[in-house]
Design an enzyme around this catalytic site. Structure first.
Site, PDB file in Angstrom:
ATOM      1  N   TRP A   1       0.960  -1.057   0.008  1.00 24.07           N
ATOM      2  CA  TRP A   1       0.022  -0.046   0.041  1.00 24.07           C
ATOM      3  C   TRP A   1       0.894   1.370  -0.009  1.00 24.07           C
ATOM      4  CZ3 TRP A   1      -2.022   2.900   4.914  1.00 24.07           C
ATOM      5  CH2 TRP A   1      -2.852   3.838   4.520  1.00 24.07           C
TER       6      TRP A   1
ATOM      7  N   ASP B   1      -1.154  -6.249   8.736  1.00 26.42           N
ATOM      8  CA  ASP B   1      -2.122  -5.039   8.560  1.00 26.42           C
ATOM      9  C   ASP B   1      -3.319  -5.952   7.888  1.00 26.42           C
ATOM     10  OD1 ASP B   1      -3.631  -2.928   7.880  1.00 26.42           O
ATOM     11  OD2 ASP B   1      -2.105  -2.190   6.454  1.00 26.42           O
TER      12      ASP B   1
ATOM     13  N   LYS C   1     -13.813  -0.953   5.333  1.00 23.05           N
ATOM     14  CA  LYS C   1     -14.238  -1.438   4.339  1.00 23.05           C
ATOM     15  C   LYS C   1     -15.304  -2.589   4.692  1.00 23.05           C
ATOM     16  CE  LYS C   1     -10.535   0.240   2.558  1.00 23.05           C
ATOM     17  NZ  LYS C   1      -9.520   1.094   3.352  1.00 23.05           N
TER      18      LYS C   1
END
Length: 396
Positions: free
Chosen positions: A130, A211, A246
């Site tokens: 990311w 993560d 999300k």
């Protein structure tokens, strides 16, 4: 003093958002922004969230500070969702959790925590990872290096190279791993590969930082947590950063969590005191609204089941979009093999085209994606997939 400043480069995705909004093309397609979208291109509020939010409005009695740890109920329920209720680490009281302003906030808390553990620690991240990972760690004063991960040529993992590099990482460093739905490649570790990474972690003694931003978007809530749960059950120390943006659709509520795992309950308490000091020096107290929504959902068997059903609907749509795009490309006469898209997980995949072809898609067809050809799968729908596939075929 401000006169000494020079402009920072703009975030490429934010720039894409602006260009997309200003584009008047009737068939424009946004594959840049990493948020879930339904068939109509909207990011709706989940029904279970609406119910929980109304409950929050009806029952909230104060806006006083929630405290640096956040809601104890939220921390417990989210910890059980991530680690599993029967995880040995939880049963041994070795896990401590704080609520954070989103998953990004969790990562920044983790970064400052690592800086206090060892100012000279190197954080190893996957290549690619990311885009904000490196900036977050470097902002905390940490060094960042990469380990091999995605093979752009063969659309697979460089797993042997990954293990080879990580076998040289010492006990004073940190290795960041994506729990599931790898951003940006969509290529996840298999359970067998996770097992090998965990064995290597134990052997080398480095600290794993996992993560988990997309739990439930890959194969399922439990399936996506395999690496987290197995790692926690087998290592002495670990850091987990979670996000509710999300899977609960709470993007703008900014709620996530940072969990640390100690060797035993006493060492976890010591580490927790340091974690709380870090929190105090960054934002002092976390937001409460999003956490209250999540704990209301997870604390109710009825709402939790509704959430799991809505999450499955989102997951099935994303996975269906992957298959649909691959089939449409074949239908449009594309001979290049894009089958890897259907095999990958989560919100993203690399299309595997050149920056020049990406630019051509934007200029000639108003199809927006970042230069690396990373696409947001949720931006695909039955209403645009034909146009998208035709356009891709034209630039190949």
């Amino acid at each position: 003093m401000f006169e000494t400043l020079t402009p920072m480069p703009a975030d490429p995705i934010l720039g894409l958002m602006t260009k997309y909004r200003e584009d008047t093309h009737a068939n424009k397609v946004d594959l840049g922004v990493g948020v879930y979208k339904d068939e109509q291109g909207h990011t709706p509020i989940l029904h279970c969230v609406k119910i929980a939010e109304q409950h929050r409005i009806d029952t909230e009695e104060t806006k006083v500070y929630i405290g640096p740890t956040g809601s104890a109920s939220f921390n417990q329920l989210l910890g059980e969702l991530a680690f599993g209720q029967d995880n040995p680490a939880l049963l041994a009281d070795r896990v401590r959790t704080v609520s954070t302003p989103g998953g990004t906030g969790a990562l920044r808390v983790a970064a400052d925590f690592i800086k206090r553990l060892n100012p000279n620690a190197v954080v190893w991240v996957s290549d690619p990872t990311w885009a904000n990972h490196t900036g977050l760690f470097e902002a905390a004063g940490l060094s960042v290096k990469t380990y091999p991960y995605y093979d752009h040529d063969n659309k697979t993992l460089k797993f042997d190279e990954m293990l080879s590099t990580l076998s040289q990482v010492g006990k004073d460093d940190v290795v960041l791993l994506h729990a599931c739905c790898h951003n940006p490649s969509g290529m996840d570790l298999t359970t067998q590969q996770w097992d090998k990474v965990i064995e290597l972690t134990k052997q080398q003694g480095f600290t794993p930082l996992i993560d988990m931003a997309y739990q439930g978007f890959g194969d399922g809530v439990d399936e996506d947590a395999y690496g987290v749960r197995q790692m926690a059950a087998q290592v002495d120390n670990m850091i987990l950063c979670s996000s509710c943006s999300k899977n609960f659709g709470l993007y703008r509520e900014r709620i996530g969590a940072c969990s640390i795992l100690g060797r035993d309950s006493q060492s976890a308490n010591v580490a927790f005191s340091v974690l709380l000091y870090v929190v105090r020096c960054i934002y002092s107290m976390p937001p409460a609204h999003g956490a209250a929504i999540v704990e209301t959902i997870l604390g109710s068997s009825e709402l939790k089941q509704q959430w799991l059903d809505e999450l499955k609907e989102m997951r099935d749509r994303i996975n269906g979009n992957r298959v649909m795009l691959v089939n449409k490309l074949i239908e449009k006469g594309v001979t290049r093999d894009f089958s890897f898209i259907a095999e990958q997980k989560g919100m993203f995949s690399f299309l595997g085209i050149t920056p020049q072809q990406v630019a051509q898609l934007q200029h000639d067809h108003s199809i927006y994606m970042v230069d690396s050809s990373r696409i947001s799968i949720a931006g695909i729908g039955e209403g645009n997939v034909d146009y998208l596939a035709e356009s891709i075929a034209k630039v190949l």
